[in-house]
Design a protein around this motif. Sequence first.
Motif, PDB file in Angstrom:
ATOM      1  N   GLN A 162      -3.003  13.004  -0.399  1.00 39.62           N
ATOM      2  CA  GLN A 162      -3.779  11.631  -0.619  1.00 39.62           C
ATOM      3  C   GLN A 162      -2.601  10.540  -0.132  1.00 39.62           C
ATOM      4  OE1 GLN A 162      -5.089  12.522  -4.543  1.00 39.62           O
ATOM      5  NE2 GLN A 162      -6.961  11.505  -3.833  1.00 39.62           N
ATOM      6  N   MET A 163      -1.492  10.822  -0.581  1.00 36.85           N
ATOM      7  CA  MET A 163      -0.278  10.137  -0.511  1.00 36.85           C
ATOM      8  C   MET A 163       0.047   9.875   1.100  1.00 36.85           C
ATOM      9  SD  MET A 163       3.885   9.868  -1.432  1.00 36.85           S
ATOM     10  CE  MET A 163       3.880  11.213  -0.224  1.00 36.85           C
ATOM     11  N   ASN A 170      -1.859  10.500   3.736  1.00 33.76           N
ATOM     12  CA  ASN A 170      -3.025   9.690   4.105  1.00 33.76           C
ATOM     13  C   ASN A 170      -3.079   8.445   4.110  1.00 33.76           C
ATOM     14  OD1 ASN A 170      -4.111  12.294   5.308  1.00 33.76           O
ATOM     15  ND2 ASN A 170      -5.448  12.616   3.502  1.00 33.76           N
ATOM     16  N   ALA A 171      -2.649   8.134   2.956  1.00 37.69           N
ATOM     17  CA  ALA A 171      -2.653   6.487   2.571  1.00 37.69           C
ATOM     18  C   ALA A 171      -1.498   5.954   3.434  1.00 37.69           C
ATOM     19  CB  ALA A 171      -2.575   6.120   1.116  1.00 37.69           C
ATOM     20  N   HIS A 201       2.308   1.716  -3.476  1.00 36.37           N
ATOM     21  CA  HIS A 201       1.090   2.159  -4.127  1.00 36.37           C
ATOM     22  C   HIS A 201       1.057   3.615  -4.134  1.00 36.37           C
ATOM     23  CE1 HIS A 201      -2.573   1.408  -6.579  1.00 36.37           C
ATOM     24  NE2 HIS A 201      -2.984   2.352  -5.854  1.00 36.37           N
ATOM     25  N   ALA A 202       0.962   4.021  -2.978  1.00 32.85           N
ATOM     26  CA  ALA A 202       0.613   5.501  -2.700  1.00 32.85           C
ATOM     27  C   ALA A 202       1.833   6.430  -3.327  1.00 32.85           C
ATOM     28  CB  ALA A 202       0.404   5.513  -1.233  1.00 32.85           C
ATOM     29  N   PRO A 235       0.877  -1.361  -0.050  1.00 33.45           N
ATOM     30  CA  PRO A 235      -0.070  -0.230  -0.088  1.00 33.45           C
ATOM     31  C   PRO A 235       0.964   1.161  -0.154  1.00 33.45           C
ATOM     32  CG  PRO A 235      -1.013  -1.527   1.544  1.00 33.45           C
ATOM     33  CD  PRO A 235       0.426  -2.193   0.864  1.00 33.45           C
ATOM     34  N   LYS A 290      -2.615   5.600   7.081  1.00 35.97           N
ATOM     35  CA  LYS A 290      -3.703   4.611   7.130  1.00 35.97           C
ATOM     36  C   LYS A 290      -2.891   3.223   7.432  1.00 35.97           C
ATOM     37  CE  LYS A 290      -7.677   2.674   4.812  1.00 35.97           C
ATOM     38  NZ  LYS A 290      -8.745   2.852   3.557  1.00 35.97           N
ATOM     39  N   TRP A 291      -2.006   2.992   6.536  1.00 40.08           N
ATOM     40  CA  TRP A 291      -1.211   1.607   6.417  1.00 40.08           C
ATOM     41  C   TRP A 291      -0.533   1.401   7.662  1.00 40.08           C
ATOM     42  CZ3 TRP A 291       4.139   1.858   7.065  1.00 40.08           C
ATOM     43  CH2 TRP A 291       4.688   0.451   6.722  1.00 40.08           C
ATOM     44  N   TRP A 329      -2.355  11.166  -7.642  1.00 39.18           N
ATOM     45  CA  TRP A 329      -2.600  11.600  -6.309  1.00 39.18           C
ATOM     46  C   TRP A 329      -2.018  12.712  -6.082  1.00 39.18           C
ATOM     47  CZ3 TRP A 329      -2.654   6.994  -2.368  1.00 39.18           C
ATOM     48  CH2 TRP A 329      -3.873   6.155  -2.602  1.00 39.18           C
ATOM     49  N   ARG A 334       1.449   8.999  -6.215  1.00 36.77           N
ATOM     50  CA  ARG A 334       1.623  10.487  -6.320  1.00 36.77           C
ATOM     51  C   ARG A 334       2.640  10.935  -7.183  1.00 36.77           C
ATOM     52  NH1 ARG A 334       4.757  14.764  -6.677  1.00 36.77           N
ATOM     53  NH2 ARG A 334       4.515  16.368  -4.963  1.00 36.77           N
TER      54      ARG A 334
END
Length: 105
Positions: free
Chosen positions: A87-88, A90-91, A73-74, A70, A94-95, A83, A78
Amino acid sequence: MSGGSYNYMESWFIRNDLPDDDDSDESLPAMMKRLEEYPEHSGAVVAATQMRYLLQLCDNLRTRFAQLGPVMHAVEWRDSGDWGEEQMLNAIEKWLTKLQEKESA
């Protein structure tokens, strides 16, 4: 540019065949088992031990790549313009939260 900034690194192990515990006759474990048939030969024992270690490393690499997928991917999204930085980040946050929850369970 959309996607592919890092050649889809998060799926590298899916696209590349590393040794695993496959029991086929053409696998590294099969070769290791063959060497284990010669316990009296120190070279065969050392080689089989090294192969076992290599298999463990490959398993560990697969696990780490899966965990980091993840994040990779982020960053890729980006840097490819799909993204924004927020967004990156935040991801990634979250990870990290999921990883910490898993480790504390």
